[in-house]
Design a protein around this motif. Structure first.
Motif, PDB file in Angstrom:
ATOM      1  N   SER A  66     -44.975  12.710 -11.159  1.00 11.72           N
ATOM      2  CA  SER A  66     -44.169  11.548 -10.780  1.00 11.72           C
ATOM      3  C   SER A  66     -43.221  11.181 -11.901  1.00 11.72           C
ATOM      4  O   SER A  66     -43.553  11.336 -13.086  1.00 11.72           O
ATOM      5  CB  SER A  66     -45.095  10.370 -10.481  1.00 11.72           C
ATOM      6  OG  SER A  66     -44.383   9.148 -10.551  1.00 11.72           O
ATOM      7  N   GLU A  67     -42.068  10.659 -11.492  1.00 10.77           N
ATOM      8  CA  GLU A  67     -41.111  10.122 -12.451  1.00 10.77           C
ATOM      9  C   GLU A  67     -41.754   9.090 -13.377  1.00 10.77           C
ATOM     10  O   GLU A  67     -41.352   8.915 -14.519  1.00 10.77           O
ATOM     11  CB  GLU A  67     -39.979   9.464 -11.649  1.00 10.77           C
ATOM     12  CG  GLU A  67     -38.897   8.836 -12.470  1.00 10.77           C
ATOM     13  CD  GLU A  67     -37.895   8.127 -11.571  1.00 10.77           C
ATOM     14  OE1 GLU A  67     -37.172   8.826 -10.856  1.00 10.77           O
ATOM     15  OE2 GLU A  67     -37.845   6.895 -11.589  1.00 10.77           O
TER      16      GLU A  67
ATOM     17  N   LEU B   2     -44.498  16.175  -5.746  1.00 15.84           N
ATOM     18  CA  LEU B   2     -43.722  15.486  -6.786  1.00 15.84           C
ATOM     19  C   LEU B   2     -43.010  14.303  -6.147  1.00 15.84           C
ATOM     20  O   LEU B   2     -42.562  14.406  -4.997  1.00 15.84           O
ATOM     21  CB  LEU B   2     -42.661  16.423  -7.380  1.00 15.84           C
ATOM     22  CG  LEU B   2     -43.164  17.711  -8.026  1.00 15.84           C
ATOM     23  CD1 LEU B   2     -43.099  18.852  -7.039  1.00 15.84           C
ATOM     24  CD2 LEU B   2     -42.321  18.050  -9.246  1.00 15.84           C
ATOM     25  N   PHE B   3     -42.910  13.201  -6.879  1.00 14.15           N
ATOM     26  CA  PHE B   3     -42.198  12.067  -6.279  1.00 14.15           C
ATOM     27  C   PHE B   3     -41.524  11.151  -7.290  1.00 14.15           C
ATOM     28  O   PHE B   3     -41.922  11.051  -8.441  1.00 14.15           O
ATOM     29  CB  PHE B   3     -43.117  11.242  -5.363  1.00 14.15           C
ATOM     30  CG  PHE B   3     -44.483  10.941  -5.906  1.00 14.15           C
ATOM     31  CD1 PHE B   3     -44.685   9.887  -6.765  1.00 14.15           C
ATOM     32  CD2 PHE B   3     -45.578  11.715  -5.531  1.00 14.15           C
ATOM     33  CE1 PHE B   3     -45.946   9.595  -7.255  1.00 14.15           C
ATOM     34  CE2 PHE B   3     -46.861  11.445  -6.025  1.00 14.15           C
ATOM     35  CZ  PHE B   3     -47.040  10.376  -6.885  1.00 14.15           C
ATOM     36  N   ASP B   4     -40.463  10.538  -6.780  1.00  9.74           N
ATOM     37  CA  ASP B   4     -39.855   9.358  -7.403  1.00  9.74           C
ATOM     38  C   ASP B   4     -40.367   8.213  -6.531  1.00  9.74           C
ATOM     39  O   ASP B   4     -39.867   8.006  -5.422  1.00  9.74           O
ATOM     40  CB  ASP B   4     -38.323   9.475  -7.338  1.00  9.74           C
ATOM     41  CG  ASP B   4     -37.631   8.216  -7.840  1.00  9.74           C
ATOM     42  OD1 ASP B   4     -38.318   7.233  -8.165  1.00  9.74           O
ATOM     43  OD2 ASP B   4     -36.386   8.236  -7.885  1.00  9.74           O
TER      44      ASP B   4
ATOM     45  N   PHE C  21     -39.654  12.528  -2.166  1.00  8.50           N
ATOM     46  CA  PHE C  21     -40.764  13.436  -2.485  1.00  8.50           C
ATOM     47  C   PHE C  21     -40.412  14.892  -2.213  1.00  8.50           C
ATOM     48  O   PHE C  21     -39.499  15.203  -1.446  1.00  8.50           O
ATOM     49  CB  PHE C  21     -42.044  13.035  -1.738  1.00  8.50           C
ATOM     50  CG  PHE C  21     -41.977  13.226  -0.248  1.00  8.50           C
ATOM     51  CD1 PHE C  21     -41.459  12.234   0.578  1.00  8.50           C
ATOM     52  CD2 PHE C  21     -42.430  14.399   0.335  1.00  8.50           C
ATOM     53  CE1 PHE C  21     -41.395  12.411   1.956  1.00  8.50           C
ATOM     54  CE2 PHE C  21     -42.381  14.590   1.717  1.00  8.50           C
ATOM     55  CZ  PHE C  21     -41.855  13.589   2.523  1.00  8.50           C
TER      56      PHE C  21
ATOM     57  N   TYR D 297     -37.615  15.296  -9.175  1.00  6.94           N
ATOM     58  CA  TYR D 297     -37.999  14.190  -8.279  1.00  6.94           C
ATOM     59  C   TYR D 297     -36.847  13.674  -7.428  1.00  6.94           C
ATOM     60  O   TYR D 297     -37.064  12.968  -6.458  1.00  6.94           O
ATOM     61  CB  TYR D 297     -38.532  12.992  -9.082  1.00  6.94           C
ATOM     62  CG  TYR D 297     -39.441  13.364 -10.213  1.00  6.94           C
ATOM     63  CD1 TYR D 297     -40.683  13.913  -9.954  1.00  6.94           C
ATOM     64  CD2 TYR D 297     -39.049  13.184 -11.537  1.00  6.94           C
ATOM     65  CE1 TYR D 297     -41.522  14.275 -10.995  1.00  6.94           C
ATOM     66  CE2 TYR D 297     -39.891  13.534 -12.580  1.00  6.94           C
ATOM     67  CZ  TYR D 297     -41.116  14.084 -12.306  1.00  6.94           C
ATOM     68  OH  TYR D 297     -41.946  14.433 -13.330  1.00  6.94           O
TER      69      TYR D 297
END
Ligand SMILES: O=P(O)(O)OC[C@H]1O[C@](O)(COP(=O)(O)O)[C@@H](O)[C@@H]1O
Ligand SMILES: [Mg+2]
Ligand SMILES: [Mg+2]
Length: 333
Positions: free
Chosen positions: A90-91, A111-113, A131, A279
């Motif tokens: 994650s960011e 993966l995500f913001d 994501f 992200y």
């Protein structure tokens, strides 16, 4: 109109095109459920005590808002128990997040913001979640950051949610782009736009113009030519929009075309740009290409970039194909 839910869409897509195995479908549904939870928190605003700064900084030295942290926690918690995951990144987290005690290990990496457009949280302007899903390498036992270093072309799914006047979820699994609207009364995601397409030409651009004096010559030339309007070299008038939430700017482009730019600039020559490759740029580029648009870092196709670091920054030019090709061409001249 026959209502098609997210689940129905995913199951049907697997049946027709074999593109969404059951594990991936469940993972997408868990992410969608987390986005629904985030949407509820966003909607409460001051009443939910979710506005304002958390008083901390993330790994990139950015001040974290309460909602940045809350959204990150919601996504982590939902996916730890519900997804078919090996690890997450994650960011908002310095390093990757392992999935504890899961045997056999899940086969995907998420993966995500968690909250994009943080500067808009407190002013009630659209924000979102972005994501990206990668496959864990074959034979991987304990995931490492190195396992995440896959070019964007390897993504098996990507999407974003926009928390705006409506909450929407835009999704690709590599077979076009579809948009689902959250039915707030029923609590379900309903398919509202199939096969979104970005027109190749546009009269609309998005860039933070307060940075004009810092731009490199190709960007200055490209923007100047648009600003010159119908009497300039482009021979037409252009309009400008800048929401300062990438999710909302990209959502507009998916709906009616346009080009979105966040270039590298002269302020920090060693920094490749502001936005994050893993992200933000990669998932959005996958979606944009799947909708017939294009995305580059000014020099090469975004999805071909070999990442070297989890929090890597990158310059971004994405949207209507002919415009992205033009500004990329200017970087080569
Ligand atoms: O404040 P600026 O320089 O206009 O930057 C806006 C950009 O920053 C971002 O908000 C960065 O995302 P985060 O809110 O996730 O840090 C993008 O969504 C947006 O396009
Ligand atoms: Mg962001
Ligand atoms: Mg963010």
């Amino acid at each position: 109109m026959k209502r098609v839910s997210l689940t129905q869409y995913l199951v049907e897509e697997q049946r027709l095109n074999n593109s969404i195995p059951a594990e991936l479908r469940l993972l997408i549904e868990v992410v969608a459920r987390a986005c629904k939870t985030i949407s509820h928190a966003v909607g409460k605003g001051a009443l939910g005590e979710v506005l304002g700064s958390a008083g901390s900084e993330n790994v990139q030295g950015e001040v974290q808002k309460k909602l940045d942290i809350l959204s990150n926690e919601i996504l982590l918690e939902a996916n730890e128990w519900g997804g078919h995951l090996a690890a997450m990144a994650s960011e908002e987290m310095e390093t990757i997040h392992q999935i504890p005690n899961r045997y056999p290990k899940g086969e995907y990496m998420l993966l995500f913001d968690p909250l994009d457009g943080s500067s808009n949280i407190d002013v009630n302007v659209s924000i979102g979640t972005i994501f990206s899903v990668l496959k864990a390498p074959d034979g991987m036992t304990t995931p490492t950051e190195q396992d995440f270093m896959q070019p964007g072309s390897k993504q098996v799914a990507a999407g974003y949610a926009v928390y705006g006047p409506q909450t929407v979820l835009v999704l690709t699994t590599g077979n076009g782009v579809n948009c689902f609207t959250l039915d707030r009364e029923m609590g379900s995601w309903v398919l509202t736009q199939r096969n979104m397409q970005i027109p190749a030409d546009t009269k609309e651009f998005a860039i933070n113009a307060s940075n004009t004096r810092h731009w490199y010559p190709p960007v200055t030339r490209y923007v100047d030519e648009m600003l010159a309007g119908s009497t300039g070299p482009r021979g037409k008038e252009f309009n400008m929009r800048w929401i300062a939430s990438m999710v909302a700017d990209v959502h507009r482009i998916l709906n009616r075309g346009g080009i979105f730019m966040y270039p590298a600039d002269k302020r920090e020559p060693d920094k490749a740009g502001k936005l994050r490759l893993m992200y933000e740029a990669n998932p959005m580029s996958f979606i944009v290409e799947q909708a017939g648009g294009a995305s580059t870092n000014g020099k090469q196709r975004m999805l071909d970039i070999q990442p070297t670091a989890l929090h890597q920054r990158v310059a971004v030019f994405l949207g209507s194909k002919n415009e992205v090709e033009r500004v990329t061409q200017y970087h080569q001249e």
